[in-house]
Design a protein around this motif. Structure first.
Motif, PDB file in Angstrom:
ATOM      1  N   ALA A  27       0.847  -1.207   0.000  1.00 30.80           N
ATOM      2  CA  ALA A  27       0.000   0.000   0.000  1.00 30.80           C
ATOM      3  C   ALA A  27       0.875   1.248   0.000  1.00 30.80           C
ATOM      4  CB  ALA A  27      -0.929  -0.008   1.209  1.00 30.80           C
ATOM      5  N   LEU A  28       1.914   1.225   0.809  1.00 30.32           N
ATOM      6  CA  LEU A  28       2.827   2.364   0.878  1.00 30.32           C
ATOM      7  C   LEU A  28       3.557   2.565  -0.449  1.00 30.32           C
ATOM      8  CD1 LEU A  28       4.391   4.551   2.459  1.00 30.32           C
ATOM      9  CD2 LEU A  28       5.951   2.748   3.186  1.00 30.32           C
ATOM     10  N   THR A  29       4.106   1.503  -1.008  1.00 28.30           N
ATOM     11  CA  THR A  29       4.859   1.640  -2.256  1.00 28.30           C
ATOM     12  C   THR A  29       3.950   1.965  -3.436  1.00 28.30           C
ATOM     13  OG1 THR A  29       4.819  -0.754  -2.601  1.00 28.30           O
ATOM     14  CG2 THR A  29       6.766   0.166  -1.533  1.00 28.30           C
ATOM     15  N   GLY A  30       2.728   1.468  -3.428  1.00 28.49           N
ATOM     16  CA  GLY A  30       1.792   1.784  -4.514  1.00 28.49           C
ATOM     17  C   GLY A  30       1.451   3.260  -4.554  1.00 28.49           C
ATOM     18  N   LEU A  31       1.114   3.824  -3.395  1.00 29.27           N
ATOM     19  CA  LEU A  31       0.803   5.252  -3.341  1.00 29.27           C
ATOM     20  C   LEU A  31       2.049   6.082  -3.630  1.00 29.27           C
ATOM     21  CD1 LEU A  31      -1.296   7.438  -2.834  1.00 29.27           C
ATOM     22  CD2 LEU A  31      -0.740   7.300  -0.395  1.00 29.27           C
ATOM     23  N   ALA A  32       3.207   5.641  -3.145  1.00 29.37           N
ATOM     24  CA  ALA A  32       4.457   6.357  -3.411  1.00 29.37           C
ATOM     25  C   ALA A  32       4.784   6.355  -4.897  1.00 29.37           C
ATOM     26  CB  ALA A  32       5.598   5.731  -2.616  1.00 29.37           C
ATOM     27  N   LEU A  33       4.492   5.273  -5.576  1.00 27.95           N
ATOM     28  CA  LEU A  33       4.747   5.198  -7.008  1.00 27.95           C
ATOM     29  C   LEU A  33       3.857   6.169  -7.773  1.00 27.95           C
ATOM     30  CD1 LEU A  33       6.433   3.768  -9.137  1.00 27.95           C
ATOM     31  CD2 LEU A  33       4.653   2.054  -9.292  1.00 27.95           C
ATOM     32  N   VAL A  34       2.607   6.254  -7.381  1.00 23.88           N
ATOM     33  CA  VAL A  34       1.686   7.202  -8.025  1.00 23.88           C
ATOM     34  C   VAL A  34       2.165   8.633  -7.790  1.00 23.88           C
ATOM     35  CG1 VAL A  34      -0.673   8.119  -7.950  1.00 23.88           C
ATOM     36  CG2 VAL A  34      -0.297   5.663  -7.957  1.00 23.88           C
ATOM     37  N   ILE A  35       2.514   8.950  -6.544  1.00 19.92           N
ATOM     38  CA  ILE A  35       3.004  10.296  -6.223  1.00 19.92           C
ATOM     39  C   ILE A  35       4.286  10.589  -6.998  1.00 19.92           C
ATOM     40  CG2 ILE A  35       4.019  11.695  -4.371  1.00 19.92           C
ATOM     41  CD1 ILE A  35       1.963  10.403  -2.475  1.00 19.92           C
ATOM     42  N   GLY A  36       5.186   9.617  -7.046  1.00 21.33           N
ATOM     43  CA  GLY A  36       6.446   9.808  -7.753  1.00 21.33           C
ATOM     44  C   GLY A  36       6.261  10.025  -9.245  1.00 21.33           C
ATOM     45  N   LEU A  37       5.357   9.267  -9.866  1.00 15.67           N
ATOM     46  CA  LEU A  37       5.108   9.422 -11.297  1.00 15.67           C
ATOM     47  C   LEU A  37       4.475  10.778 -11.616  1.00 15.67           C
ATOM     48  CD1 LEU A  37       3.824   5.878 -12.287  1.00 15.67           C
ATOM     49  CD2 LEU A  37       5.939   6.970 -13.020  1.00 15.67           C
ATOM     50  N   VAL A  38       3.517  11.189 -10.800  1.00 14.67           N
ATOM     51  CA  VAL A  38       2.873  12.486 -11.031  1.00 14.67           C
ATOM     52  C   VAL A  38       3.879  13.617 -10.836  1.00 14.67           C
ATOM     53  CG1 VAL A  38       1.129  14.082 -10.100  1.00 14.67           C
ATOM     54  CG2 VAL A  38       0.548  11.685 -10.495  1.00 14.67           C
ATOM     55  N   LEU A  39       4.654  13.538  -9.764  1.00 17.23           N
ATOM     56  CA  LEU A  39       5.654  14.567  -9.487  1.00 17.23           C
ATOM     57  C   LEU A  39       6.712  14.616 -10.588  1.00 17.23           C
ATOM     58  CD1 LEU A  39       6.496  16.690  -7.414  1.00 17.23           C
ATOM     59  CD2 LEU A  39       7.791  14.919  -6.246  1.00 17.23           C
TER      60      LEU A  39
END
Length: 187
Positions: A27-39
């Motif tokens: 859950a942590l890495t999934g949300l982090a990946l979304v945030i990282g891709l958008v950023l």
């Protein structure tokens, strides 16, 4: 055989312990990946299309800054600022989505650095290609040329780097879970 043995500390099978911890880490890495891709996408686009040269240079320098600061430093600063000063997130994991935002943003910064650097370079190179000039000559606007030509052709190197980013997120989640006192593979 897939048998990882038993834990030294509590005698339970290691596969059972990993099975319990993995959903929180995913859950942590999934949300982090979304945030990282958008950023990464925002930084790369602004580094190439910002209206002034100094803004483009500033956005182009952000990936270097994000890559140079260790994850635990960003985590401790985020925890201090968001949990203790502003009190917008809980200081420990209470199982809510709010408790997941700061650790995911910390990991997202880590993964956005190489992604934005690669995407920004690819966008800059693709903008100079002859097919983009042909799109403009045919009367296409900047949005159409960016969406149909530049972004589509610039995203391939990022997709290649995507697999490495997932591994980097899993490795970085151990430190981030420890800083934010979250359950997961870090425990």
């Amino acid at each position: 055989r897939g048998d990882l043995g038993f834990s030294i500390t509590n005698g339970r099978p290691v596969t059972e312990l990993l099975g319990e911890a993995l959903p929180d880490t995913l859950a942590l890495t999934g949300l982090a990946l979304v945030i990282g891709l958008v950023l990464a996408a925002v930084i790369a686009v602004l580094a190439n299309y910002a209206p002034t040269t100094w803004l483009r240079s500033g956005f182009a320098a952000l990936p270097v800054l994000f890559a140079s600061v260790p994850t635990f430093v960003v985590g401790v600063l985020a925890l201090q600022f968001l949990a203790f000063q502003l009190q917008v997130i809980p200081s420990t994991d209470d199982g809510t989505f709010r408790a997941l935002i700061a650790p995911a943003a910390t990991l997202g910064l880590l993964v956005s650095a190489p992604l934005s650097q690669v995407l920004g370079t690819a966008i800059g190179r693709t903008r100079q290609q002859p097919f983009v000039h042909v799109l403009y000559a045919r009367g296409a606007g900047q949005r159409y040329a960016f969406g149909r030509g530049v972004l589509r052709n610039s995203s391939l190197p990022v997709l290649t780097l995507f697999g490495l980013a997932v591994g980097e997120l899993l490795a970085g989640s151990v430190v981030t879970e420890t800083v934010f006192a979250r359950d997961g593979l870090g425990q």
